[in-house]
Design a protein around this motif. Structure first.
Motif: not given
Length: 255
Positions: A246-255
């Motif tokens: 299971t590949d789980a990617w994440h990132c946050h909204k910037t600004g």
């Protein structure tokens, strides 16, 4: 609304096989949702491209308010039947119909490769609240196992122009305006069950197989059943363990 022809056709025809044959997710994903993505009571989360609701159910267990958007009516009907408390809407990744800055997290499970476009990413950024999180997750078949690789050999001739996670084309939209760098977590998983469910139903639910005429689907199913009957690791087994990563990617909204 624009939906890839293989998704519109295949997922409409094989919603039942999808619900039966698709694997769930490792227990560790629950910790990833709560600890890494901050999905918790008091938060609002969108399951984008929610399908029949397999991942939606996991999101509901966090205590967050869950919204589902799914463009294929047959898939959405399965979700509503299984999870009547979840608000499920018709929509696409490019046009969710949700207000700006209305959700704390957007999750795309087994789905983002279908709509990995700048327009979809811009829509995700629009509906995320400041500091909100995008999560992308896939169960990936472990091709190092010989019988799993044989399954891929059986179905790949039918792939055509279908968007596929394994090609990596979806990554071309990153880095994306308004989003920080993607980060990856990985978990091992086994889908346990009768071979007819975890192999045959699973593969018949693949979009480009599901959209085939019935006679060609029968050819694929026969090849899978021959593999099950003849491979030493599968023959005579009432229960098999289909291995995934299971590949789980994440990132946050910037600004």
């Amino acid at each position: 609304m624009s939906i890839h022809h293989q998704a519109a056709s295949g997922f409409s025809k094989q919603a039942d096989a999808y619900a039966r044959g698709r694997p769930d997710y490792p227990d560790a994903v629950q910790g990833w949702l709560t600890d890494t993505l901050g999905v918790a009571p008091g938060k609002t989360v969108l399951d984008l491209g929610a399908g029949t609701g397999k991942f939606t159910r996991l999101l509901s267990q966090t205590g967050a308010t869950v919204i589902a958007v799914e463009p294929v009516a047959a898939m959405r009907a399965k979700l509503v039947e299984a999870l009547p408390a979840v608000a499920a809407y018709e929509g696409t990744a490019e046009a969710t119909g949700l207000p700006s800055a209305s959700v704390d997290a957007v999750l795309c499970a087994q789905a983002f490769h279908w709509f990995a476009t700048p327009a979809a990413v811009a829509e995700i950024v629009r509906i995320l609240r400041p500091g909100g999180t995008l999560g992308l997750i896939w169960n990936v078949r472990e091709q190092a196992i010989d019988w799993v690789a044989e399954i891929s050999r059986i179905i790949e001739p039918y792939e055509g122009d279908t968007p596929r996670h394994h090609r990596g084309d979806w990554q071309a939209v990153f880095p994306a305006p308004g989003l920080a760098e993607l980060q990856l977590s990985q978990f091992a998983y086994q889908h346990l069950g009768p071979p007819e469910q975890v192999i045959v139903d699973r593969i018949l639910s693949v979009s480009f197989i599901a959209s085939l005429p019935a006679t060609e689907q029968a050819v694929v199913a026969a090849q899978l059943r021959t593999l099950i009957a003849q491979h030493p690791a599968l023959a005579g087994q009432e229960t098999v363990a289909f291995p995934y990563r299971t590949d789980a990617w994440h990132c946050h909204k910037t600004g």
